[in-house]
Enzyme design. Sequence first.
Site, PDB file in Angstrom:
ATOM      1  N   SER A   1      -9.801   2.541   2.967  1.00  0.00           N
ATOM      2  CA  SER A   1      -8.863   3.205   2.096  1.00  0.00           C
ATOM      3  C   SER A   1      -7.949   2.239   1.338  1.00  0.00           C
ATOM      4  O   SER A   1      -7.297   2.636   0.374  1.00  0.00           O
ATOM      5  CB  SER A   1      -7.989   4.150   2.933  1.00  0.00           C
ATOM      6  OG  SER A   1      -7.177   3.422   3.851  1.00  0.00           O
TER       7      SER A   1
ATOM      8  N   LYS B   1       0.833  -1.195   0.000  1.00  0.00           N
ATOM      9  CA  LYS B   1       0.000   0.000   0.000  1.00  0.00           C
ATOM     10  C   LYS B   1       0.876   1.256   0.000  1.00  0.00           C
ATOM     11  O   LYS B   1       1.924   1.299   0.651  1.00  0.00           O
ATOM     12  CB  LYS B   1      -0.912  -0.023   1.240  1.00  0.00           C
ATOM     13  CG  LYS B   1      -1.955   1.096   1.293  1.00  0.00           C
ATOM     14  CD  LYS B   1      -2.848   0.958   2.519  1.00  0.00           C
ATOM     15  CE  LYS B   1      -3.872   2.087   2.607  1.00  0.00           C
ATOM     16  NZ  LYS B   1      -4.771   1.942   3.766  1.00  0.00           N
TER      17      LYS B   1
ATOM     18  N   SER C   1     -10.409   0.194   7.236  1.00  0.00           N
ATOM     19  CA  SER C   1      -9.818   0.314   5.904  1.00  0.00           C
ATOM     20  C   SER C   1      -9.155  -0.946   5.370  1.00  0.00           C
ATOM     21  O   SER C   1      -8.711  -0.962   4.236  1.00  0.00           O
ATOM     22  CB  SER C   1      -8.791   1.460   5.888  1.00  0.00           C
ATOM     23  OG  SER C   1      -9.442   2.702   5.910  1.00  0.00           O
TER      24      SER C   1
END
Length: 495
Positions: free
Chosen positions: A158, A78, A182
């Site tokens: 997210s 990420k 998330s």
Amino acid sequence: MSDLTKLTIAEARDKLRKREVTAVELAEAAVAAIDGADALNAYAAKTPEIAMERAQAADARLQAGDAPAMCGIPVGIKDLFCTKGVQSQAASKILDGFTPEYESTVSRNLQDAGAVMLGKLNMDEFAMGSSNEHSVYGPVVNPWRRQGSDVRLTPGGSSGGSAAAVAADLCLAATGTDTGGSIRQPAAFTGTVGLKPTYGRCSRWGIVAFASSLDQAGPMTKTVRDAAIMLGAMAGHDPKDSTSADFPVPDFEAALTGDIRGKTVGLPKEYRLEGMPEEIERLWAEGAEMLRDAGAKVVDISLPHTKYALPAYYVIAPAEASSNLARYDGVRYGFRAALEKGDGITEMYERTRAQGFGHEVQRRVMIGTYVLSAGFYDAYYNRARKVRTLIKRDFDTVFDQGIDAILTPSTPSAAFGLGEVSDDDPVQMYLNDVFTVTVNLAGLPGISVPTGLDTQGLPLGLQLIGRPWGEDDLLNTAYALERAAQFVSKPGKWW
């Protein structure tokens, strides 16, 4: 070759050790899959050179017999994790061009275990969002589609890029971070497994901060077994992170017996929301029945302060964000706005932050600054902290009463269309976190397991919440649920 990307971590590990496939072949297959999936916009940065270099090193380790479980496994990272020599922007314009000279502890742990980094994954800017629409790279597209429709769906946020990449077989697993859901919400939206560990289990060092008392890194994988394997490589004490716990990391995979006889699972009555879709309600009931059939005792429980969790979260998280994001000023690194004649340092700060931060980040910084201001600190921030203590006490009470795990829905709906939830009504978007934020406020481990499809053929997940530091037990319960649900659906390839 393309079928290699469909492997789980456990399957790939076994094939690598039997010399049926090499790490280089796995990496080549993944790189090719990524290059053919630009329509999903899952990767913010591709790093094929690094992937091949690490794959070759992994093959050498495998040849020498010195191979941890993650050795040779292609993973996505990420964009919130700092990676040495590779852009790490947290999907924000304000970090444009930022290339760290250091590696986050979690990505370093994975590298030391022999994992092969394929690239950086798209996300909501600074991890603020539930739909991956708040990104300087543009939105990620969910590989799943509604039956008979080509409407582009959100993969959740997210960690939307991580979830989409795992679901579309663009990596075997990915790192995510979870501040209010998330990891778990995107996992539910994409038919994957997402584990948020106990706060302090994985180091936060080198991860761009959103809300420091809530943020936690975790694995996003295809199966519960893969989550157990990957967490074992990610976790561990880190003296560079003052909140990192100095606890031994158990063998999480060894805990996966599937035997949950004698365990007690709680169903919190406060999670039965008014207007909750019937299919979510039905899935929850079916999940409880699956655990009952596997030998667990399922009982109703009460977590009375649950209704205050969302408002408390949306005071605490923006407050911490406004403090953490004060460091982005255009002076030392990243984006700096063009200045006009006569502008001083104040104008430089203002222009840089106004142009560098997206609207959702600006909104949360302003909320956070407001609740921390002199006249409102006690009315909002201090009160929210007290509510957080009560929420934590609710969980402590039920665990003290013999509850081993708590079963809830992961999300209040299946994936929705990009643009379907208006940016003008942020509260509607924030309601996506209704089942997940309590876990972050209490610092507990939680996992989302795919357990069914809705009427439009989209995946739905159930969440299990465990005792602090009880990831091994939680993973075993999740493993029992996964085996009972037998979820094997994959998105049809359209990209």
